[in-house]
Design a protein around this motif. Structure first.
Motif, short mmCIF file in Angstrom:
data_model
loop_
_atom_site.label_atom_id
_atom_site.label_comp_id
_atom_site.label_asym_id
_atom_site.label_seq_id
_atom_site.Cartn_x
_atom_site.Cartn_y
_atom_site.Cartn_z
N ASN A 11 0.97 -1.18 -0.08
CA ASN A 11 -0.01 0.06 -0.13
C ASN A 11 0.65 1.17 -0.06
O ASN A 11 0.70 2.26 -0.67
N LEU A 12 1.86 1.24 0.70
CA LEU A 12 2.64 2.41 0.87
C LEU A 12 3.69 2.70 -0.35
O LEU A 12 3.44 3.80 -0.89
N VAL A 13 4.05 1.64 -0.82
CA VAL A 13 4.96 1.78 -2.16
C VAL A 13 3.97 2.04 -3.26
O VAL A 13 4.35 2.97 -4.09
N GLY A 14 2.96 1.30 -3.66
CA GLY A 14 1.90 1.52 -4.37
C GLY A 14 1.60 3.30 -4.66
O GLY A 14 1.44 3.58 -5.64
N ASN A 15 0.94 3.73 -3.29
CA ASN A 15 0.68 4.77 -3.32
C ASN A 15 1.70 5.86 -3.57
O ASN A 15 1.50 6.81 -4.37
N ALA A 16 2.77 5.63 -2.96
CA ALA A 16 4.02 6.58 -3.34
C ALA A 16 4.36 6.62 -5.00
O ALA A 16 4.40 7.75 -5.83
N PHE A 62 -6.72 9.59 7.22
CA PHE A 62 -6.79 8.23 7.56
C PHE A 62 -8.02 7.63 7.32
O PHE A 62 -8.51 6.55 7.57
N GLU A 63 -9.14 8.86 7.39
CA GLU A 63 -10.47 8.63 7.28
C GLU A 63 -10.99 7.39 5.86
O GLU A 63 -10.29 7.59 4.76
N PRO A 64 -11.77 6.47 6.16
CA PRO A 64 -12.10 5.71 4.79
C PRO A 64 -12.81 6.64 3.90
O PRO A 64 -13.52 7.31 4.12
N TYR A 65 -12.41 6.25 2.59
CA TYR A 65 -12.78 6.90 1.47
C TYR A 65 -12.54 8.54 1.25
O TYR A 65 -13.13 9.19 0.50
N PHE A 66 -11.82 8.79 2.10
CA PHE A 66 -11.35 10.18 1.89
C PHE A 66 -10.07 10.38 0.98
O PHE A 66 -9.12 9.64 1.30
N ARG A 67 -10.19 11.41 0.15
CA ARG A 67 -9.07 11.75 -0.86
C ARG A 67 -8.93 12.96 -0.52
O ARG A 67 -9.52 13.94 -0.77
N SER A 68 -7.39 13.40 -0.61
CA SER A 68 -7.03 14.65 -0.61
C SER A 68 -7.60 15.66 -1.80
O SER A 68 -7.64 14.92 -2.85
N GLU A 69 -7.36 16.89 -1.56
CA GLU A 69 -7.80 17.74 -2.90
C GLU A 69 -6.78 17.68 -3.93
O GLU A 69 -7.33 17.51 -5.25
N THR A 70 -5.61 17.37 -3.76
CA THR A 70 -4.61 17.25 -4.61
C THR A 70 -4.77 15.85 -5.45
O THR A 70 -4.83 16.04 -6.71
N ALA A 71 -5.10 14.83 -4.84
CA ALA A 71 -5.35 13.58 -5.42
C ALA A 71 -6.55 13.53 -6.39
O ALA A 71 -6.40 13.10 -7.48
N VAL A 72 -7.67 14.42 -5.78
CA VAL A 72 -8.89 14.40 -6.54
C VAL A 72 -8.60 15.11 -7.82
O VAL A 72 -8.85 14.82 -8.95
N GLU A 73 -7.98 16.35 -7.78
CA GLU A 73 -7.54 17.42 -8.97
C GLU A 73 -6.68 16.56 -10.00
O GLU A 73 -6.71 16.83 -11.24
N LEU A 101 -9.04 4.17 0.94
CA LEU A 101 -8.90 3.18 1.81
C LEU A 101 -7.40 2.80 2.01
O LEU A 101 -7.39 2.24 3.34
N GLY A 102 -6.41 2.89 1.29
CA GLY A 102 -5.20 2.38 1.24
C GLY A 102 -4.43 3.00 2.96
O GLY A 102 -4.17 1.79 3.63
N LEU A 103 -4.62 4.23 3.01
CA LEU A 103 -3.76 4.56 4.53
C LEU A 103 -4.66 4.12 5.38
O LEU A 103 -3.84 3.78 6.62
N GLY A 104 -5.88 4.07 5.49
CA GLY A 104 -6.47 3.30 6.49
C GLY A 104 -6.29 2.02 6.84
O GLY A 104 -6.18 1.76 8.03
N ILE A 105 -6.30 1.21 5.76
CA ILE A 105 -5.59 -0.12 5.90
C ILE A 105 -4.25 -0.27 6.56
O ILE A 105 -4.03 -1.08 7.21
#
Length: 548
Positions: free
Chosen positions: A446-451, A492-503, A511-515
């Motif tokens: 999850n960490l490497v994949g997100n990065a 870490f909230e479920p289904y939350f994505r930062s504004e930069t990720a959405v844009e 879900l990744g960081l919550g897991i």
């Protein structure tokens, strides 16, 4: 100071206060007339000639006429304080009773003076004493003017003044006490109303929750319940002393609990237990699964011991868990088939002699990823919701975290190369750690994949694993798009994505960081994220190397 009549009781309303004033007038005047009538009757019996004294007859007639007037006058229509002239008239009639007679009827002045002193302002009393003094002086001058007579006038006036002032002071003090008691009574009534209102609010609030609550005394009295408890156990709200109509069982369609085994009886004995499962068959023929908890209540002075029963209806949770298990079995079956096919064909390719070492390495990564996917499906979809992920706290569950991270980095090498991102792992020695290798691999992936996902072409992702005292530290640092500081508290909230990720338009579930946090905390560790927009993100996880 008011010049009106001061009522003896508090005015609950205008009519009630007026009635009290009228009764006061009648009482004083009738009492005075009765005393005069008794004296005249006794005097007539002793000496019939008494009734031939003209001033005395006029005085007696005046007293009775005043009394009749007091009874028939419509006081409600007159201004407040109009009755003050009655005691003054009585003073004049007593003056006539004492004129030209040897009877010491001057003592009757005590009645009107007392009336004025207790019911009217001090100025009215002073005026009455002045009238008494003038009448007495006229009598002395008309009958026997002498120093002794003058002294008698002074003594009579002083005695009446003393009595009047004493009564006035006592009445004033009594009114003050009455006013104080009235105010205190109003405060107490207000406090009681406030308490009653708060109790109703608390009762309404407790009735609004879906968890059943009841308080049982050690003597078996049901002290209080909320609507949920009464509904579950079918208790008559109008008569809670009647037995509950719902029956407790030890299992679904099992055996009914005997007396003494029911939650009410156990709570009555003061037993404390946590989340015990009881099945309830209600009066409508429905089954309820209840999770019962009891808590002892500390009694107040004068109260007996009591126990709180907390009954939560978990029927829907159990039904949902059964549906989840059915869905898990179905999904697991549907996912296993294609994954098994992938794994089988990969094995066939690995058996071929026509592939080189580079292709074989990639096929091994595919095989390993497929096996992990099958294990993940079996574990996650089939596990109970409350199942622990901490390797069952088995100290023998030891894994080489560096080997786990190396395998994860190796599996993402192709993806990094395709995205033109430099992916590196800091070299080092094996790092043995107490933990579940499968879950740790999920953490690293999850960490490497997100990065990699949020790092632009030309950027880099640096992974390091090192020991720091009793902790093992895994750090994944990238030069990606970063996270705004305002989004970090919710990352870490479920289904939350930062504004930069959405844009950015990059797909994701949030879900990744919550897991990741769940896995880290399950292993007794911590996670910390440092990020800046346009600079990158560094995720640091720290996990104890030894079992705790």
């Amino acid at each position: 100071m008011s010049t009106g009549v001061i009522p003896l009781i508090d005015r609950g309303s205008e009519v009630r206060g007026t009635d009290a004033d009228i009764r006061n007038v009648w009482m004083w005047q009738l009492l005075f007339a009765a005393v005069v009538a008794i004296i005249v009757a006794v005097g007539y019996v002793l000496d019939p000639a008494v009734l031939r004294i003209a001033p005395l007859v006029i005085g007696v007639g005046g007293v009775f006429a005043t009394t009749i007037a007091a009874l028939v006058i419509p006081w409600r229509r007159l201004p407040e304080g109009s009755a003050v002239w009655l005691p003054y008239l009585d003073i004049l009639w007593v003056g006539l009773l004492t004129f030209s007679t040897e009877l010491r009827l001057s003592h009757l002045w005590v009645f009107p003076v007392t009336w004025l002193a207790s019911q009217f302002p001090l100025s009215r009393l002073v005026a009455a004493l002045a009238v008494v003094a003038v009448i007495t002086l006229i009598e002395v001058l008309a009958n026997e003017p002498s120093p002794a007579s003058a002294l008698r006038v002074i003594i009579a006036v002083l005695a009446l003044a003393f009595v009047g002032i004493a009564i006035h002071a006592t009445a004033r003090q009594g009114r003050a006490f009455r006013t104080l008691l009235t105010r205190q009574s109003q405060r107490i009534r207000h406090s009681l109303d406030t308490v009653s209102t708060e109790r109703r609010r608390i009762s309404d609030m407790l009735d609004a929750i879906h968890i059943g609550l009841a308080r049982v005394s050690s003597s078996g009295e049901l002290l209080s319940t909320n609507a949920a408890y009464r509904s579950l156990y079918a208790i008559d709200e109008s008569d809670p002393t009647q037995p509950a109509h719902s029956v407790e069982y030890d299992g679904l369609r099992g055996n009914a609990l005997r007396a003494g085994e029911r939650t009410f009886d156990r709570a009555m004995r003061g037993e404390e237990f946590e989340d015990e499962r009881v099945w309830l068959y209600d009066s409508d023929g429905r089954w309820h699964a209840l999770s019962i908890t009891t808590r002892h209540q500390t009694p107040r002075p004068g109260e007996e011991d009591s126990t709180m029963i907390i009954a939560e209806d978990i029927t829907e949770l159990i039904a949902a868990d059964k549906r989840r298990q059915a869905l898990a079995a179905q999904v697991s079956h549907e996912l296993r088939n294609p994954l098994t096919a992938i794994l089988g064909h990969t094995d066939r390719l690995l058996e071929s002699d026509r592939i080189d070492d580079r292709e074989r390495k990639r096929l091994l990564i595919i095989e390993e990823s497929t096996e992990r996917m099958i294990q993940l499906v079996s574990t996650i979809l089939s596990a109970r919701p409350d199942a622990t992920t901490r390797a069952d706290r088995d100290p023998r569950a030891v894994s080489d975290l560096r080997a786990v991270v190396e395998a994860s980095v190796e599996s993402f090498a192709v993806t990094a190369n395709d995205h033109r991102v430099r992916l590196t792992l800091e070299p080092g020695e094996p790092l043995m750690i107490w933990g579940d290798a499968f879950r740790l691999r999920q953490l690293a992936d999850n960490l490497v994949g997100n990065a990699l996902k949020y790092t632009r072409p030309g950027g880099s992702v640096d992974v390091s694993v090192r020991r720091d005292g009793s902790m093992v530290e895994l750090v994944v640092a990238d030069t990606g798009i970063g996270i705004a500081e305002s989004d970090l508290p919710r990352i870490f909230e479920p289904y939350f994505r930062s504004e930069t990720a959405v844009e950015s338009g990059i797909p994701g579930t949030g879900l990744g960081l919550g897991i990741v946090r769940t896995i880290v905390e399950a292993h007794g560790g911590t996670i910390h994220i440092d990020s800046a927009l346009g600079v990158g993100t560094t995720v640091t996880t720290r996990i104890p190397a030894e079992a705790t």
